[in-house]
Design an enzyme around this catalytic site. Sequence first.
Site, PDB file in Angstrom:
ATOM      1  N   GLN A 171       0.837  -1.202   0.000  1.00 54.24           N
ATOM      2  CA  GLN A 171       0.000   0.000   0.000  1.00 54.24           C
ATOM      3  C   GLN A 171       0.875   1.257   0.000  1.00 54.24           C
ATOM      4  O   GLN A 171       1.552   1.537   0.993  1.00 54.24           O
ATOM      5  CB  GLN A 171      -0.868  -0.026   1.274  1.00 54.24           C
ATOM      6  N   GLY A 172       0.857   2.006  -1.102  1.00 53.24           N
ATOM      7  CA  GLY A 172       1.705   3.192  -1.213  1.00 53.24           C
ATOM      8  C   GLY A 172       0.923   4.474  -0.984  1.00 53.24           C
ATOM      9  O   GLY A 172       0.633   5.208  -1.936  1.00 53.24           O
ATOM     10  N   TYR A 173       0.575   4.747   0.255  1.00 56.92           N
ATOM     11  CA  TYR A 173      -0.125   5.995   0.604  1.00 56.92           C
ATOM     12  C   TYR A 173       0.870   6.996   1.226  1.00 56.92           C
ATOM     13  O   TYR A 173       1.089   8.067   0.706  1.00 56.92           O
ATOM     14  CB  TYR A 173      -1.220   5.726   1.637  1.00 56.92           C
ATOM     15  N   SER A 174       1.431   6.609   2.397  1.00 56.07           N
ATOM     16  CA  SER A 174       2.195   7.573   3.209  1.00 56.07           C
ATOM     17  C   SER A 174       3.446   8.064   2.498  1.00 56.07           C
ATOM     18  O   SER A 174       4.106   7.323   1.777  1.00 56.07           O
ATOM     19  CB  SER A 174       2.612   6.928   4.537  1.00 56.07           C
ATOM     20  N   SER A 220       4.602  -1.276   4.099  1.00 58.57           N
ATOM     21  CA  SER A 220       4.746  -2.636   4.632  1.00 58.57           C
ATOM     22  C   SER A 220       4.872  -3.640   3.487  1.00 58.57           C
ATOM     23  O   SER A 220       4.140  -3.546   2.493  1.00 58.57           O
ATOM     24  CB  SER A 220       3.531  -3.010   5.487  1.00 58.57           C
ATOM     25  N   GLU A 264      -9.833  -0.925   6.037  1.00 62.06           N
ATOM     26  CA  GLU A 264      -8.663  -1.253   6.851  1.00 62.06           C
ATOM     27  C   GLU A 264      -8.998  -1.150   8.333  1.00 62.06           C
ATOM     28  O   GLU A 264      -8.552  -1.942   9.143  1.00 62.06           O
ATOM     29  CB  GLU A 264      -7.523  -0.312   6.497  1.00 62.06           C
ATOM     30  N   SER A 318      -3.849   7.219  13.016  1.00 60.88           N
ATOM     31  CA  SER A 318      -3.510   7.227  14.454  1.00 60.88           C
ATOM     32  C   SER A 318      -4.761   7.476  15.308  1.00 60.88           C
ATOM     33  O   SER A 318      -5.806   7.898  14.808  1.00 60.88           O
ATOM     34  CB  SER A 318      -2.477   8.322  14.735  1.00 60.88           C
ATOM     35  N   GLU A 344      -5.358   9.840  17.361  1.00 62.38           N
ATOM     36  CA  GLU A 344      -5.806  11.237  17.328  1.00 62.38           C
ATOM     37  C   GLU A 344      -6.679  11.484  16.097  1.00 62.38           C
ATOM     38  O   GLU A 344      -7.690  12.197  16.160  1.00 62.38           O
ATOM     39  CB  GLU A 344      -4.591  12.185  17.305  1.00 62.38           C
TER      40      GLU A 344
HETATM   41  C1  LIG Z   1       3.730  -0.650  11.404  1.00 61.47           C
HETATM   42  C2  LIG Z   1       3.310   0.366  10.405  1.00 61.47           C
HETATM   43  C3  LIG Z   1       2.985  -0.037   9.122  1.00 61.47           C
HETATM   44  C4  LIG Z   1       2.610   0.905   8.162  1.00 61.47           C
HETATM   45  N1  LIG Z   1       2.334   0.470   6.908  1.00 61.47           N
HETATM   46  C5  LIG Z   1       2.004   1.371   5.955  1.00 61.47           C
HETATM   47  C6  LIG Z   1       1.792   0.949   4.601  1.00 61.47           C
HETATM   48  O1  LIG Z   1       1.879  -0.244   4.273  1.00 61.47           O
HETATM   49  N2  LIG Z   1       1.500   1.890   3.671  1.00 61.47           N
HETATM   50  C7  LIG Z   1       1.378   3.213   3.986  1.00 61.47           C
HETATM   51  O2  LIG Z   1       1.071   4.000   3.102  1.00 61.47           O
HETATM   52  N3  LIG Z   1       1.595   3.652   5.254  1.00 61.47           N
HETATM   53  C8  LIG Z   1       1.904   2.758   6.235  1.00 61.47           C
HETATM   54  N4  LIG Z   1       2.148   3.189   7.525  1.00 61.47           N
HETATM   55  C9  LIG Z   1       2.135   4.621   7.810  1.00 61.47           C
HETATM   56  C10 LIG Z   1       0.976   5.115   8.659  1.00 61.47           C
HETATM   57  O3  LIG Z   1      -0.204   5.149   7.915  1.00 61.47           O
HETATM   58  C11 LIG Z   1       1.370   6.494   9.203  1.00 61.47           C
HETATM   59  O4  LIG Z   1       2.457   6.300  10.077  1.00 61.47           O
HETATM   60  C12 LIG Z   1       0.253   7.193   9.920  1.00 61.47           C
HETATM   61  O5  LIG Z   1      -0.763   7.557   9.032  1.00 61.47           O
HETATM   62  C13 LIG Z   1       0.746   8.433  10.692  1.00 61.47           C
HETATM   63  O6  LIG Z   1       1.442   9.274   9.831  1.00 61.47           O
HETATM   64  P1  LIG Z   1       2.907   9.803  10.199  1.00 61.47           P
HETATM   65  O7  LIG Z   1       3.741   8.637  10.604  1.00 61.47           O
HETATM   66  O8  LIG Z   1       3.379  10.643   9.073  1.00 61.47           O
HETATM   67  O9  LIG Z   1       2.731  10.685  11.486  1.00 61.47           O
HETATM   68  P2  LIG Z   1       2.235  12.206  11.543  1.00 61.47           P
HETATM   69  O10 LIG Z   1       1.061  12.377  10.639  1.00 61.47           O
HETATM   70  O11 LIG Z   1       3.392  13.096  11.339  1.00 61.47           O
HETATM   71  O12 LIG Z   1       1.722  12.297  13.034  1.00 61.47           O
HETATM   72  C14 LIG Z   1       2.618  12.470  14.138  1.00 61.47           C
HETATM   73  C15 LIG Z   1       1.775  12.611  15.412  1.00 61.47           C
HETATM   74  O13 LIG Z   1       0.933  13.762  15.325  1.00 61.47           O
HETATM   75  C16 LIG Z   1      -0.431  13.412  15.526  1.00 61.47           C
HETATM   76  N5  LIG Z   1      -1.296  14.206  14.653  1.00 61.47           N
HETATM   77  C17 LIG Z   1      -1.125  14.395  13.324  1.00 61.47           C
HETATM   78  N6  LIG Z   1      -2.139  15.168  12.850  1.00 61.47           N
HETATM   79  C18 LIG Z   1      -2.958  15.446  13.893  1.00 61.47           C
HETATM   80  C19 LIG Z   1      -4.172  16.189  14.039  1.00 61.47           C
HETATM   81  N7  LIG Z   1      -4.740  16.787  13.004  1.00 61.47           N
HETATM   82  N8  LIG Z   1      -4.755  16.263  15.281  1.00 61.47           N
HETATM   83  C20 LIG Z   1      -4.178  15.632  16.340  1.00 61.47           C
HETATM   84  N9  LIG Z   1      -3.010  14.933  16.262  1.00 61.47           N
HETATM   85  C21 LIG Z   1      -2.414  14.834  15.059  1.00 61.47           C
HETATM   86  C22 LIG Z   1      -0.519  11.925  15.149  1.00 61.47           C
HETATM   87  O14 LIG Z   1      -1.611  11.296  15.783  1.00 61.47           O
HETATM   88  C23 LIG Z   1       0.825  11.426  15.645  1.00 61.47           C
HETATM   89  O15 LIG Z   1       0.766  11.160  17.022  1.00 61.47           O
HETATM   90  C24 LIG Z   1       2.523   2.272   8.508  1.00 61.47           C
HETATM   91  C25 LIG Z   1       2.855   2.686   9.805  1.00 61.47           C
HETATM   92  C26 LIG Z   1       3.243   1.757  10.738  1.00 61.47           C
HETATM   93  C27 LIG Z   1       3.579   2.238  12.116  1.00 61.47           C
END
Ligand SMILES: Cc1cc2nc3c(=O)[nH]c(=O)nc-3n(C[C@H](O)[C@H](O)[C@H](O)COP(=O)(O)OP(=O)(O)OC[C@H]3O[C@@H](n4cnc5c(N)ncnc54)[C@H](O)[C@@H]3O)c2cc1C
Length: 375
Positions: free
Chosen positions: A111-114, A148, A230, A355, A357
Amino acid sequence: MDFRTEVRAWLAGRLADTPAPDPRAWERELGKAGWIGIGWPGADGETYGNRRATLPEQVVWAEEYARSGAPARMGHIGENLLAPTLITYGTEEQKHRHLPPVARGETLWCQGYSEPGAGSDLAGIRTTATPDTTTGGYTVTGQKIWTSLALDADWCFVLARTDPGSTRHHGLSFLLVEMDQPGRIEVRPIRQLTGTSEFNEVFLDGARATEAVGGEGNGWQVAMGLLALERGVSTLAQQVGFAAELEKVVAAAVASGAAEDPVIRARIVRQWAELDTMRRHALRTLGTTGDPGAPSVAKLLWGGWHQRLGELAVEVAGEAGAVGPEPWTTRRPYELHPAQHLFLFSRADTIYGGSDEIQRNIIAERVLGLPREPR
Ligand SMILES: Cc1cc2nc3c(=O)[nH]c(=O)nc-3n(C[C@H](O)[C@H](O)[C@H](O)COP(=O)(O)OP(=O)(O)OC[C@H]3O[C@@H](n4cnc5c(N)ncnc54)[C@H](O)[C@@H]3O)c2cc1C
């Protein structure tokens, strides 16, 4: 033979021979035996998957799979995320091309989102794609992160900006990209706290996408539909796995004497009661669509629950939970006690798939009607 007996017999027979089969070979075996995509619908009497199982049968399969102790699935992204998305938004041609190889356990997806600048704020995507008039596909350039299983995957669904003048959730497309494109796609594993590398960085440099699902420019709608899957439907299968994990923690607490401690006992009871709540929530919302809060509530319930179980597990394990069997600097990946493994891996549960939040924001804004947070 009723369905549950059939499932149990197959799993028991198969796992008796090789309790820990090679994950990729295991996918093919499941596919060959008709256990992937069991509930997928078909068109005009045919089926893209294998069985056209009813909803209760799908629940039975998920429960029995978790109960059997069979290995974690490598094909879950293709089966549980890509496939329902294609079934909802894809053309007949796309379904015929992509679903059967998933059902046979031959094609693995990621899954290529992030992206580095687009996680919770997914609309900040900067990966771009331009139409390729010769192939009818797209040329994609950008960087994905936390992808992942990207190292093992054959295909990736990539969210990219196809309208260069667009901002936020407009002008995005949900593109299908084959991973084997040397020089155009590079996958770099990310070393995790556990010493292993389940997720990766993916660099796309003029990579070819074959097609857009749901039409060009509709990527946000498709991506959000997938995220609801999901967070929601797949949680039901987790319940049984969670119950098995809780049982192990209780057994360890009894064996070590930790269960004599009234505080530990109270925490075990709390875990048990919360698991029951999760199960009821999952059953109540099973098969419902259009409830914007249900998937978020499910994700909030299980993410925190599983983390607290990990914390309880290391405490109950005592010394074995606190120290490793080998000096941690010499052995990679580290040899972890099962409680340590649960503790470390469950740290991610309140992050991926949106997350905590973000789930609270969804509930606040879309269910309770509270004012939107300022951006
Ligand atoms: C084990 C694992 C597997 C993953 N696999 C994939 C995958 O296969 N494909 C993919 O695309 N992604 C994947 N991800 C990524 C995952 O979707 C992101 O980590 C997640 O969406 C959070 O984004 P970020 O890491 O950029 O954190 P950020 O968005 O930078 O957030 C950092 C912190 O700020 C908080 N925050 C952010 N915005 C707000 C808001 N508006 N209000 C309150 N709090 C806020 C968050 O809750 C978090 O605590 C994976 C992540 C993990 C940990």
